[in-house]
Enzyme design. Structure first.
Site, PDB file in Angstrom:
ATOM      1  CD  GLU A  59      66.862  50.688  34.654  1.00 32.37           C
ATOM      2  OE1 GLU A  59      66.409  51.293  35.645  1.00 32.37           O
ATOM      3  OE2 GLU A  59      67.227  51.255  33.628  1.00 32.37           O
ATOM      4  CG  ASP A 118      65.188  56.741  42.868  1.00 37.10           C
ATOM      5  OD1 ASP A 118      64.921  56.728  41.646  1.00 37.10           O
ATOM      6  OD2 ASP A 118      65.953  55.925  43.408  1.00 37.10           O
TER       7      ASP A 118
END
Ligand SMILES: Cc1ncc(COP(=O)(O)O)c(C=O)c1O
Lengths: 265, 400
Positions: free
Chosen positions: A56, A67
């Site tokens: 990814e 995140d």
């Protein structure tokens, strides 16, 4: 004939992961932030060599709400280096790491380029999957369709809080794999594997033959192995990116990924 | 009197009718991580149930009256009106408890949080006014409160940081990104992704994922509802112009809600360095499709202005919609014009405004000069907050 089809599946996230899962292999997908440093593309080969089943590539976004600190830091660093969606995709276009590639990014970058153009551009770079954590299924109908038209897998995410009917829909519509978010929280390493990871993986697996991978919080080989008693595989991100940010050697990073691979085999 | 209290009608007036599946035309929506979807759906349900529940509305109206100090007056500015050759009225949100319109929103959301059984409330803040209001409501309702605030804003609004601490809230300085309001929103969302089962995210403006733009609009519409009735009492008519400053857009949307179905011209005023309606393009950030300042790849740009409360690179989705269909107009003013307006109101009316609503006045001063607001026009401006929090900053700039 046989050669052509296996050639195709080398690049196709959906076909490749499904084939390997059906063959009884536990899947390892690794996340790295695109454009993080000058030789970031080398990582694609190191990860493939170490036994990753797909990579990814994170396209950094200014406001990464899913995140934690490590990937925020890598994203800011990549942006400071001048990384853009196009610069990353153009760099990747020349690479042949021999495993499927996907991107992970935030929807605004897709929206800005246009869903159609973004999908075309990914395929042109040999990327066959996309993960957009801030595009929930309710808003994703157009994107899923566009992806399908370009043979691009729109990977959908499920969370521990996702309710039954939604889980059915996510399991049915996700392509490539179903991304089971292993805990309530943002990306980042955790000491302990959350209870919810295996529960969610089992629940999704009962609904689909598409591989179910647990991501977010998977930090070491032991956790990967444990969750794969139920799940079809894991996504490892922050644990890897932290080592890159710490300037660990490529051998050391390769060895870390290999240790996860071995725990899964 | 019937005009007291909030507007409980979420369906009938023009603005609400435009809401379809969480969208105002093309804008709005619920672009959030999957973990938050159930929380937003539950909140939507709780909101509609609460607004249909007389006991809830009575409790909220009681608080607005006895705790926040509503209704707030509508003040005719005699001196400034004469000077400008218009009739200028101020809706005095500066006179509420905690000193800005933000209290209207947090009392409603804290009551909702209680109703949903949440024990903890988180908030983002720019100038600190929403943070102070959220900390106030949390203290009142016995909720744990954590406020996220950009590090840059922590230093330019030190007094408000201390107020929040006095009120028992924890203030978390946010260092990521540009360390201002947008980053505080990011950090609050990150906290919420992990804490959603026990925590209510009390968003401070008419922005974010559905149902927030709707809830905040509805809670702030008390401003417009009161102002419309008060203006009619005074003039037997509706104002020619209705003007409010826009950060995320809560005081403006609450004001506009009262006038959207009248002949009044609606004007939202942004900071020049955060003028998302003029310089922004459609994007999807912070849970909503709206207009954002961004570069050609879609990276969000930092807003920049003298007022922390308007330092936001986006705008609430209902404004993006009202602007697109032409029902409201959006303008912007620069820092210099704002400081001039800040002084004018202080000197001519004896009212020190917050820097945010000084933007609205700066627009009015300019529009009178250019003739955009004609002589003798009636103008209703929302004075969203008082200037106490900004005095130290202005002192450094002016060296009086
Ligand atoms: C007094 C005042 N007015 C206006 C604003 C801007 O917010 P909004 O656009 O949501 O009204 C703020 C934000 O901090 C504020 O403190």
């Amino acid at each position: 004939m046989a050669e052509t089809s296996s050639d195709l599946s080398v690049h196709d996230l959906n076909a490749s992961l499904r084939q390997k899962k059906d063959a009884g292999r536990k899947l390892l997908v690794c996340y790295i932030t695109g454009g993080l440093n000058a030789d970031w593309l080398d990582m694609l080969y190191i990860l493939a060599d170490a036994g990753a089943d797909a990579v990814e590539i994170g396209i950094p976004f200014s406001d990464p709400v899913m995140d934690g600190p490590v990937i925020q830091e890598s994203s800011m660093q990549a942006l400071a280096n001048g990384a853009t969606p196009l610069s990353i995709l153009m760099q990747v276009e020349k690479e042949e790491p021999g495993i499927p590639l996907a991107v992970m990014t935030y929807y605004n970058l897709v929206y800005r380029m246009g869903e159609e153009r973004f999908a075309e551009r990914l395929i042109q770079s040999g990327i066959t999957g996309a993960i957009l954590p801030d595009l929930p299924i309710d808003e994703a109908a157009g994107w899923i369709e566009t992806g399908a038209a370009h043979s691009l897998s729109a990977v959908l995410l499920a969370a521990p809080t996702t309710r039954e009917e939604r889980l059915n829909e996510i399991a049915a519509k996700s392509k490539g794999f179903v991304y089971a978010v292993g805990l309530l929280g943002v990306t980042g390493e955790r000491e302990e594997l959350s209870e919810s990871a295996s529960v969610l993986a089992a629940s999704i697996k009962s609904r689909t033959e598409t591989p179910v991978l647990v991501g977010v919080g998977i930090s070491n080989p032991e956790q990967a192995k444990k969750v794969c008693q139920v799940a079809d595989g894991v996504v490892v991100g922050s644990a890897l990116v932290r080592r890159i940010l710490e300037n660990r050697s490529k051998q050391e990073i390769g060895a870390f990924v290999k240790s996860i691979r071995e725990a899964l085999d | 009197m019937a005009t007291d209290g909030i507007d409980t009608d979420t369906k009938s007036h023009l603005m609400a009718d435009r809401l379809q599946n969480g969208k105002f035309g093309d804008f709005g929506g619920m672009f959030i991580p999957e973990s938050l979807i159930p929380a937003c759906s539950d909140l939507e349900k709780a909101f509609y149930e609460a607004f249909a529940d007389e006991a809830f509305i009575a409790a909220l109206n009681h608080l607005l009256k006895t705790y926040a100090g509503r209704p707030t007056p509508l003040t005719y500015c005699e001196n400034l009106s004469e000077k400008l050759g218009i009739r200028l009225f101020l809706k005095r949100e500066d006179l509420t408890h905690t000193g800005s319109h933000k209290i209207n929103n947090v009392l409603g959301q804290a009551l909702l949080a209680k109703r949903m059984g949440k024990k903890r409330m988180i908030a983002e803040t720019g100038a600190g006014q929403h943070g102070v209001a959220a900390a106030t409501a949390a203290a009142l309702f016995g909720l744990d409160c954590v406020v996220f605030m950009g590090e840059v804003d922590v230093s330019r609004q030190a007094l408000n940081v201390f107020r929040m601490k006095l009120l028992g809230a924890e203030v978390v300085p946010v260092k990521s990104g540009s360390a201002t309001l947008k980053d505080a929103v990011n950090e609050a969302l990150r906290d919420w992704v992990a804490s959603v089962e026990t925590t209510h995210y009390c968003i401070g403006s008419a922005m974010g994922p559905h149902p927030y733009p709707l809830i905040v609009r509805q809670l702030q519409s008390v401003i417009g509802k009161e102002a419309k009735a008060q203006f009619r009492d005074l003039s037997g008519d509706d104002p020619d112009f209705v003007v409010a400053c826009v950060g995320g857009g809560s005081n403006a949307i609450g004001t506009f809600a009262g006038f959207v179905d009248t002949k009044s011209r609606l004007v939202g005023v942004e900071a020049a360095g955060g003028a998302a309606m003029h310089n922004g393009i459609p994007g999807v950030v912070h849970g909503m499709r709206s207009k954002f300042l961004q570069d050609e790849s879609g990276q969000i740009l930092e807003a920049e202005s003298i007022s922390a409360g308007l330092d936001y690179p986006g705008i609430g989705p209902e404004h993006a919609y009202l602007g697109t269909i032409g029902r409201a107009n959006y303008s912007y003013v620069n820092d210099e014009e704002v400081i001039a307006a800040f002084r004018v109101l202080s000197e001519t009316e004896g009212i020190i405004p917050a820097l945010e609503p000084a933007h609205a006045l700066a627009y009015i001063l300019r529009a009178v000069e250019t003739g955009e607001i004609p002589a003798d026009a009636s103008v209703m401006m929302t004075l969203s907050g008082r200037g106490d929090k900004d005095v130290a900053q202005i002192m450094e700039i002016l060296e009086l």
